[in-house]
Every structure is written in structure tokens, then in C-alpha cells.
Design a protein around this motif. Structure first.
Motif, short mmCIF file in Angstrom:
data_model
loop_
_atom_site.label_atom_id
_atom_site.label_comp_id
_atom_site.label_asym_id
_atom_site.label_seq_id
_atom_site.Cartn_x
_atom_site.Cartn_y
_atom_site.Cartn_z
N VAL A 308 0.95 -1.50 -0.11
CA VAL A 308 -0.06 -0.07 0.04
C VAL A 308 0.79 1.13 -0.06
N LEU A 309 1.87 1.43 0.82
CA LEU A 309 2.79 2.33 1.04
C LEU A 309 3.52 2.58 -0.45
N LEU A 310 3.88 1.34 -1.09
CA LEU A 310 4.77 1.51 -2.42
C LEU A 310 3.84 2.02 -3.54
N ALA A 311 2.38 1.57 -3.36
CA ALA A 311 1.46 2.10 -4.47
C ALA A 311 1.07 3.64 -4.54
N VAL A 312 0.75 4.04 -3.12
CA VAL A 312 0.38 5.30 -3.08
C VAL A 312 1.86 6.38 -3.31
N GLY A 313 2.91 5.93 -2.85
CA GLY A 313 4.17 6.63 -3.41
C GLY A 313 4.25 6.78 -4.95
N MET A 314 4.25 5.48 -5.44
CA MET A 314 4.48 5.47 -6.79
C MET A 314 3.32 6.25 -7.63
N PHE A 315 2.21 6.26 -7.14
CA PHE A 315 0.98 6.76 -7.92
C PHE A 315 1.33 8.27 -8.08
N VAL A 316 1.75 8.92 -6.96
CA VAL A 316 1.98 10.44 -6.95
C VAL A 316 3.34 10.70 -7.79
N TYR A 317 4.45 9.91 -7.55
CA TYR A 317 5.68 9.84 -8.50
C TYR A 317 5.23 9.80 -10.07
N LEU A 318 4.55 8.87 -10.46
CA LEU A 318 4.30 8.72 -11.54
C LEU A 318 3.18 9.89 -12.39
N SER A 319 2.48 10.39 -11.47
CA SER A 319 1.72 11.54 -11.78
C SER A 319 2.37 12.69 -12.15
N LEU A 320 3.55 12.82 -11.59
CA LEU A 320 4.47 14.01 -11.88
C LEU A 320 5.33 13.81 -13.08
N ILE A 321 5.60 12.96 -13.57
CA ILE A 321 6.43 12.62 -14.61
C ILE A 321 6.08 13.24 -15.68
N PRO A 322 4.51 13.21 -16.56
CA PRO A 322 4.21 14.00 -17.56
C PRO A 322 4.46 15.64 -17.37
N VAL A 323 4.35 16.10 -16.17
CA VAL A 323 4.60 17.51 -16.09
C VAL A 323 5.96 17.83 -16.35
N VAL A 324 6.97 17.08 -16.02
CA VAL A 324 8.29 17.19 -16.17
C VAL A 324 8.63 17.32 -17.64
N GLU A 325 8.26 16.31 -18.36
CA GLU A 325 8.69 15.96 -19.49
C GLU A 325 8.09 16.75 -20.65
N ALA A 326 6.68 17.52 -19.92
CA ALA A 326 5.99 18.68 -21.05
C ALA A 326 6.60 19.57 -20.93
N ALA A 327 7.44 19.97 -19.81
CA ALA A 327 7.95 21.21 -19.59
C ALA A 327 9.16 21.43 -20.46
N GLU A 328 9.70 20.23 -20.42
CA GLU A 328 11.00 20.07 -21.45
C GLU A 328 10.73 20.23 -22.76
N GLN A 329 9.66 19.53 -23.10
CA GLN A 329 9.47 19.43 -24.75
C GLN A 329 9.11 20.84 -25.17
N THR A 330 8.08 21.50 -24.39
CA THR A 330 7.61 22.79 -24.82
C THR A 330 8.69 23.85 -24.87
N ILE A 331 9.72 23.90 -24.15
CA ILE A 331 10.75 24.59 -24.29
C ILE A 331 11.56 24.47 -25.58
#
Length: 432
Positions: A308-331
Motif C-alpha cells: 500500500v505504501l509503495l502503491a501510494v508513493g508510486m502513484f504520486v511519483y508517476l503523476s508528476l512525470i508527464p509534467v516534467v517531460e512536458a516542460a522540457e518538450q515545450t521549451i
């Protein structure tokens, strides 16, 4: 935008197929051999090949029509998946149960090459955004790309575990061949208007590393962005190499595959967030904030042997990856001319992925010979064991926590450097 949506759907099909194969093969190899070393070497070889190939694949993207490049990607995947299936079908089952088996590694490499061919499409897709999407909507379009990648990851995660558990590796490869054929058929009927730059007509694809470096150097702070993401991928190699052995020590392969499917909703949530709200007034500040949150999560999600701890942490982690990638691509889409974007995206990918193979290859032996014994029969079991736990999974968990601490420390330091100020200036120039 109709053509963009059609290509996005096609890319989801291709992404599902390629990710499905690599996840399934990784699960299957670990269950057959029970070797952490083998899965870490697989991860290292895969990322290493991605890093080396990015330079040349980016040149292909710039010199040929984008639809033709995507078609080439799918045809190559079809060939390698078919060959991998034939190797398995024509070989005795015993040949795949030992980590040192040559036939096992032939099968792994062919499967890897089939999945790797899809990387050509990933480099192409941001340039398709530049061609088909108006400039003021590209950050949101990049969010849609993140959602598409997340959808592919979700579906592949669910069905790869189920396929290995219920069908076996042969039918898994058969499904991959069928999915790739479907992708090729659909792409045949997608229409895309594009005009090749004059350079594409008069030069053959080549490794133009010096020219690409000159282009990147002309944009203050862009190298800083690329090298910051390189560091993140350096540490990310730890999780790529060891997450499956850690998860499979907690639950069955069927549950682990389904769980990854649920966790992959994080990619979709993050991508939808970017597509609806954009990246804010300072996308670089958003990028760094996301990294601080991600590394903090890595410190805590394995403190106890809890799925459960692993799943909650990884869900938040994975939710932030598209934000990071979109920032670099847009620039990059904003500051680099279209005729050079394929090479710059390929260059960025190669540089950012270059550190991960070394990490992934080395981390398996480090976990196997240092951290796992340390938390099984060593001093770690005696000192930390009463509250942290002991055993194979606890050795990997300790490695995750230490990686998170290092990532957080370096990110906080990076925010105080001059390079970060240059990146903020770039972000200011991207305001509408």
C-alpha cells in the motif's frame, strides 16, 4: 488537429505493444531465472541502447517525413517480435531457465530491439506536435502526449502480468505481433500534411553531434535543463533495475501487473492536468518543484514492506512525470527550429539516458552483494532490522531510500546555482 488525434491514437497502440513486450519479458525472465542481476543487466542494455541510438534516430526524424519514420518504427518492431517468437518456439524450455543461457539472451535481445524500435516514434511525436498544433496550444498538446503514454503504460502493465501468468511467453509474443500489424494498418490510412525542409532533400541522415551542440549552446540554460534531467535519469536507473524484483517480492506476478496498470493512471492524471491547465507562468519552477516532491516520495515509499505504501508513493511519483517531460518538450519546441528538432530531441534523449545504463548495470551487483546481505545477515539486519525489516526486499528498500535522499539533496542544491537562474529566464521568454 484531426490528424494529430489520429496519430496520437496510433501511438497509443504502438506504445501499448512495445511496453507490453518489454514488461512481460522482464517479468518472465525474472520468474524463470530468479536473478536480480539478469533484470538489472536487461534494464542497463535497454537504456544504454536508447542513449546511443538517440543521436542517429533524431537525424532520421529530421530528414524524412514523420509518417514514414513512424511506419519504419512499427515495421522494425514487427520483424524483431516475430523473430523472438520463433526463437522461443523452436527452442527447448530448459534453455530459458538459466541466466547464462545463450538462447535466453538471443530472445532477450530480439525482444529488446523490437521494443527499442518504438523509440523512433517517441522522438518523432514532439515534432509532430510542432507541425500540427498551434504554438499557444503546444504545452497542452504535450500533456495529451503524456496522457497517451500513460494510457499505453497502463494497458501494457495490466496485460503483461496477466499474459505471463495466464498465457505464457509464446502467446505474449503472438499478441505483440498482432498489435503491431494493427498499428501499421491504421497508420496507412492516416493523412498528414508536411513539407520537408531543404536540408532534408540534400543531406543523408548522419550523426551531426557538433552541429546539434552548437544549436543547443545558442540557447542559454538549455544545456542546464538537459543535464539536470540527466542526473534524474542517473538515479532513476536504480528504480528501473530493481522495482520489479522488489514488487514481485511482495505480491504475485498477476497482482503486480494489475497494480502497475492502476498506478499508470498517474501518467494519465498528470498528462490531463497539463493538457487542461498548462505548465503555469514558470514551467522551470514547476519542473523543479515536481522533482523535489518526487525525491521526497522516494525516501518514504519503501520504509516498510507495504504494498500500500509503495502503491501510494508510486502513484504520486508517476503523476508528476508527464509534467516534467512536458516542460522540457515545450521549451525545445519553442526555441529550436523545426528542421533541427528531431536531432535536438534525440540529443537530449541520448544525453539524459546515458547515465542510466551504468546505474542499472552496476546497481544489480551492488544490491546483490552489498545491500541484500547487509539487510539479511549483516549489521543492517541487526541495527535497522527491528523497525525496517530484514531480507532481500529490505535490502532493495534501503537502496531506494538512500537514492531518494541523494536526489533531494542535489535538486535543492541545483536550485541555488546560476544555471537555475538561466532556466528561469528561458521560462520567462516562453510566456504568451
Amino acid at each position: 488537429m484531426k490528424s494529430f488525434y489520429a496519430i496520437l491514437v496510433n501511438s497509443i497502440v504502438a506504445g501499448i505493444t512495445n511496453t507490453f513486450v518489454w514488461f512481460a519479458v522482464t517479468f518472465w525472465v525474472y520468474l524463470e531465472t530468479r536473478s536480480v542481476l539478469t533484470t538489472s543487466w536487461m534494464a542497463g542494455i535497454y537504456i544504454g541502447t536508447v542513449a546511443v541510438s538517440g543521436f542517429y534516430l533524431g537525424s532520421l526524424v529530421d530528414h524524412y517525413r514523420k509518417k514514414s519514420v513512424m511506419m519504419l518504427s512499427s515495421i522494425a518492431s514487427l520483424v524483431f517480435f516475430g523473430l523472438a517468437g520463433m526463437v522461443y518456439a523452436l527452442s527447448p524450455a530448459e534453455a530459458f531457465r538459466h541466466a547464462g543461457s545463450p538462447l535466453l539472451w538471443v530472445f532477450i535481445v530480439l525482444s529488446l530491439l523490437g521494443a527499442l524500435a518504438g523509440n523512433l516514434r517517441y522522438i518523432t511525436l514532439p515534432t509532430v506536435v510542432t507541425i500540427l498544433v498551434p504554438e499557444d496550444m503546444r504545452d497542452r498538446a504535450n500533456g495529451m502526449v503524456g496522457t497517451a503514454n500513460g494510457t499505453a503504460f497502463l494497458v501494457a502493465s495490466v496485460f503483461s502480468g496477466l499474459a505471463i501468468g495466464l498465457l505464457g511467453i509464446f502467446w505474449t509474443m503472438a499478441l505483440a505481433v498482432a498489435g503491431t500489424l494493427l498499428c501499421i494498418l491504421h497508420l496507412t490510412f492516416v493523412h498528414m500534411d508536411e513539407t520537408l525542409h531543404h536540408e532534408a532533400h540534400n543531406e543523408k541522415p548522419r550523426l551531426d553531434v557538433k552541429g546539434t551542440i552548437r544549436i543547443v549552446q545558442q540557447i542559454p540554460g538549455l544545456f542546464g535543463l538537459i543535464f539536470f534531467n540527466t542526473f534524474n535519469n542517473f538515479l532513476g536507473g536504480v528504480f528501473m533495475a530493481l522495482m520489479d524484483p522488489y514488487g514481485l517480492s511482495l505480491v504475485s506476478v498477476e497482482v503486480w501487473g494489475v497494480l502497475w496498470g492502476v498506478l499508470s493512471l498517474g501518467f494519465i492524471v498528470g498528462g490531463i492536468g497539463v493538457s487542461r491547465m498548462g505548465l503555469g507562468k514558470q514551467p522551470i519552477r514547476t519542473l523543479f518543484t515536481c522533482n523535489i516532491i518526487m525525491w521526497t516520495i522516494c525516501i518514504f515509499f519503501a520504509l516498510q514492506a507495504s504494498i500500500v505504501l509503495l502503491a501510494v508513493g508510486m502513484f504520486v511519483y508517476l503523476s508528476l512525470i508527464p509534467v516534467v517531460e512536458a516542460a522540457e518538450q515545450t521549451i525545445i519546441q519553442k526555441v529550436i527550429p523545426l528542421e533541427r528538432q528531431g536531432r535536438v530531441f534525440g540529443f537530449a534523449q541520448s544525453i539524459e539516458q546515458a547515465a542510466s545504463p551504468l546505474t542499472a548495470i552496476l546497481i544489480g551487483p551492488i544490491a546483490h552483494f552489498v545491500f541484500i546481505p547487509f539487510m539479511t545477515t549483516g549489521e543492517g539486519a541487526r541495527i535497522l532490522g527491528p523497525w525496517f525489516g530484514t531480507g532481500l526486499d529490505r535490502g532493495i528498500a534501503l537502496l531506494f531510500t538512500m537514492t531518494g535522499l541523494l536526489g533531494l539533496a542535489v535538486t535543492l542544491f541545483a536550485k541555488r546555482t546560476r544555471a537555475y537562474s538561466h532556466l528561469l529566464n528561458i521560462a520567462s521568454n516562453l510566456k504568451p
